[in-house]
Design a protein around this motif. Structure first.
Motif, PDB file in Angstrom:
ATOM      1  N   GLY A 240       0.896  -1.103  -0.132  1.00  0.00           N
ATOM      2  CA  GLY A 240       0.106   0.010  -0.086  1.00  0.00           C
ATOM      3  C   GLY A 240       0.960   1.401  -0.058  1.00  0.00           C
ATOM      4  O   GLY A 240       2.061   1.187   0.423  1.00  0.00           O
ATOM      5  N   PRO A 241       0.034   2.376  -0.216  1.00  0.00           N
ATOM      6  CA  PRO A 241      -1.080   2.439  -0.648  1.00  0.00           C
ATOM      7  C   PRO A 241      -1.783   1.974  -1.671  1.00  0.00           C
ATOM      8  O   PRO A 241      -1.067   1.746  -2.687  1.00  0.00           O
ATOM      9  CB  PRO A 241      -1.231   3.973  -0.625  1.00  0.00           C
ATOM     10  CG  PRO A 241      -0.116   4.643  -1.196  1.00  0.00           C
ATOM     11  CD  PRO A 241       0.965   3.528  -0.649  1.00  0.00           C
TER      12      PRO A 241
ATOM     13  N   GLU B   9       5.685 -11.417   3.392  1.00  0.00           N
ATOM     14  CA  GLU B   9       4.635 -10.653   4.167  1.00  0.00           C
ATOM     15  C   GLU B   9       4.554  -9.382   3.713  1.00  0.00           C
ATOM     16  O   GLU B   9       5.439  -8.554   3.718  1.00  0.00           O
ATOM     17  CB  GLU B   9       4.918 -10.882   5.887  1.00  0.00           C
ATOM     18  CG  GLU B   9       3.696 -10.253   6.738  1.00  0.00           C
ATOM     19  CD  GLU B   9       4.004 -10.244   8.091  1.00  0.00           C
ATOM     20  OE1 GLU B   9       3.216 -10.618   8.919  1.00  0.00           O
ATOM     21  OE2 GLU B   9       4.998  -9.943   8.239  1.00  0.00           O
ATOM     22  N   GLY B  10       3.294  -9.191   3.385  1.00  0.00           N
ATOM     23  CA  GLY B  10       2.774  -7.672   3.045  1.00  0.00           C
ATOM     24  C   GLY B  10       2.216  -7.303   4.110  1.00  0.00           C
ATOM     25  O   GLY B  10       1.430  -7.651   4.585  1.00  0.00           O
ATOM     26  N   VAL B  11       2.670  -5.829   4.545  1.00  0.00           N
ATOM     27  CA  VAL B  11       2.083  -5.229   5.858  1.00  0.00           C
ATOM     28  C   VAL B  11       1.349  -3.710   5.329  1.00  0.00           C
ATOM     29  O   VAL B  11       2.286  -3.049   4.562  1.00  0.00           O
ATOM     30  CB  VAL B  11       2.964  -4.938   6.649  1.00  0.00           C
ATOM     31  CG1 VAL B  11       2.312  -4.309   8.020  1.00  0.00           C
ATOM     32  CG2 VAL B  11       3.597  -6.457   7.128  1.00  0.00           C
ATOM     33  N   GLY B  12       0.083  -3.479   5.763  1.00  0.00           N
ATOM     34  CA  GLY B  12      -0.280  -2.002   5.556  1.00  0.00           C
ATOM     35  C   GLY B  12      -1.203  -1.759   6.553  1.00  0.00           C
ATOM     36  O   GLY B  12      -1.119  -2.328   7.429  1.00  0.00           O
ATOM     37  N   PHE B  13      -1.715  -0.468   6.438  1.00  0.00           N
ATOM     38  CA  PHE B  13      -2.545  -0.026   7.325  1.00  0.00           C
ATOM     39  C   PHE B  13      -3.571   0.708   6.846  1.00  0.00           C
ATOM     40  O   PHE B  13      -3.855   1.133   5.840  1.00  0.00           O
ATOM     41  CB  PHE B  13      -1.599   0.946   8.160  1.00  0.00           C
ATOM     42  CG  PHE B  13      -1.329   2.549   7.688  1.00  0.00           C
ATOM     43  CD1 PHE B  13      -2.165   3.400   7.510  1.00  0.00           C
ATOM     44  CD2 PHE B  13      -0.029   2.553   7.047  1.00  0.00           C
ATOM     45  CE1 PHE B  13      -1.751   4.628   6.711  1.00  0.00           C
ATOM     46  CE2 PHE B  13       0.548   3.747   6.330  1.00  0.00           C
ATOM     47  CZ  PHE B  13      -0.538   4.740   6.203  1.00  0.00           C
TER      48      PHE B  13
ATOM     49  N   LEU C 296      -5.741   0.668  11.713  1.00  0.00           N
ATOM     50  CA  LEU C 296      -5.536  -0.889  12.099  1.00  0.00           C
ATOM     51  C   LEU C 296      -4.428  -1.293  10.980  1.00  0.00           C
ATOM     52  O   LEU C 296      -4.338  -0.852   9.772  1.00  0.00           O
ATOM     53  CB  LEU C 296      -6.697  -1.638  11.536  1.00  0.00           C
ATOM     54  CG  LEU C 296      -7.989  -1.309  12.040  1.00  0.00           C
ATOM     55  CD1 LEU C 296      -9.153  -2.036  11.575  1.00  0.00           C
ATOM     56  CD2 LEU C 296      -7.949  -1.885  13.687  1.00  0.00           C
ATOM     57  N   VAL C 297      -3.568  -2.138  11.587  1.00  0.00           N
ATOM     58  CA  VAL C 297      -2.282  -2.868  10.834  1.00  0.00           C
ATOM     59  C   VAL C 297      -2.848  -4.221  10.156  1.00  0.00           C
ATOM     60  O   VAL C 297      -3.413  -4.866  10.854  1.00  0.00           O
ATOM     61  CB  VAL C 297      -0.979  -3.043  11.737  1.00  0.00           C
ATOM     62  CG1 VAL C 297       0.025  -3.507  10.774  1.00  0.00           C
ATOM     63  CG2 VAL C 297      -0.791  -1.587  12.361  1.00  0.00           C
ATOM     64  N   VAL C 298      -2.585  -4.387   8.954  1.00  0.00           N
ATOM     65  CA  VAL C 298      -3.285  -5.614   8.094  1.00  0.00           C
ATOM     66  C   VAL C 298      -1.923  -6.166   7.651  1.00  0.00           C
ATOM     67  O   VAL C 298      -0.894  -5.707   7.265  1.00  0.00           O
ATOM     68  CB  VAL C 298      -4.244  -5.328   7.152  1.00  0.00           C
ATOM     69  CG1 VAL C 298      -5.586  -4.670   7.908  1.00  0.00           C
ATOM     70  CG2 VAL C 298      -3.730  -4.262   6.182  1.00  0.00           C
ATOM     71  N   ALA C 299      -1.981  -7.374   7.393  1.00  0.00           N
ATOM     72  CA  ALA C 299      -0.633  -8.062   6.988  1.00  0.00           C
ATOM     73  C   ALA C 299      -1.310  -9.700   6.261  1.00  0.00           C
ATOM     74  O   ALA C 299      -2.301 -10.223   6.515  1.00  0.00           O
ATOM     75  CB  ALA C 299       0.291  -8.610   7.771  1.00  0.00           C
ATOM     76  N   ARG C 300      -0.443  -9.749   5.417  1.00  0.00           N
ATOM     77  CA  ARG C 300      -0.873 -11.284   4.555  1.00  0.00           C
ATOM     78  C   ARG C 300       0.407 -11.840   4.056  1.00  0.00           C
ATOM     79  O   ARG C 300       1.412 -11.019   3.750  1.00  0.00           O
ATOM     80  CB  ARG C 300      -1.932 -10.904   3.525  1.00  0.00           C
ATOM     81  CG  ARG C 300      -1.398 -10.535   2.106  1.00  0.00           C
ATOM     82  CD  ARG C 300      -2.393 -10.527   1.116  1.00  0.00           C
ATOM     83  NE  ARG C 300      -1.725  -9.987  -0.013  1.00  0.00           N
ATOM     84  CZ  ARG C 300      -1.918 -10.103  -1.381  1.00  0.00           C
ATOM     85  NH1 ARG C 300      -2.961 -10.732  -1.515  1.00  0.00           N
ATOM     86  NH2 ARG C 300      -1.386  -9.475  -2.164  1.00  0.00           N
TER      87      ARG C 300
END
Length: 163
Positions: free
Chosen positions: A93-94, A122-126, A157-161
């Motif tokens: 992201g964004p 691992e991809g981490v976004g907010f 929020l932090v999101v990850a996959r």
């Protein structure tokens, strides 16, 4: 809809900037950070920034970047403080989709291509906590909510996959 998705080059940066500008919070959009041209010009050479065109017009993008690329941005710092990502993680992201293209499957296409190019990482976004559409889209494409933080009274929020 039929989208032509590909990896951006420095030649795509002016169109990315235009789409970014039109989707800032101040203009009714949901983007929390506005990156300058120099940032994008460097980022496209380091990791894949996925773009999508319809009829030749840029209608969406999804940034992939090294965590170091956002170390000078408060939200990037807060994200990785709230969630210490795995080794080799990247910023996912964004994500920016032209308003007229939302709900047409474009986000899915962007996330699919990003995941295929960065398999096993691992991809981490907010996401702003109040952005229900983005939360739903990220959940649909395999992101889990793994942390939270506040910045200037706004909840994120932090999101990850991992693909």
């Amino acid at each position: 809809m039929i989208y032509d998705a590909s990896v951006a080059t420095t030649g795509d940066v002016p169109e990315i900037l235009a789409l970014q500008a039109g989707n800032q919070i101040a203009k009714g959009g949901a983007l929390s950070v506005e990156f300058p041209a120099a940032w994008f010009e460097t980022a496209v050479q380091e990791m894949p920034i996925i773009i999508a065109r319809r009829g030749g017009q840029l209608v969406g993008y999804l940034v992939s970047s090294a965590p170091e690329r956002t170390k000078d941005y408060a939200l990037g710092q807060a994200k990785f403080t709230a969630y210490p990502a795995k080794a080799g993680a990247y910023n996912s992201g964004p994500l920016c989709v032209e308003a007229s293209e939302r709900g047409q499957g474009l986000a899915e296409r962007l996330f699919e291509l990003q995941g295929s190019l960065l398999r096993g990482r691992e991809g981490v976004g907010f996401i702003r906590r109040d952005n229900a559409a983005s939360r739903a889209a990220h959940a649909k494409y395999g992101f889990s909510e793994v942390g939270k933080f506040s910045y200037l009274t706004i909840e994120y929020l932090v999101v990850a996959r991992t693909t």
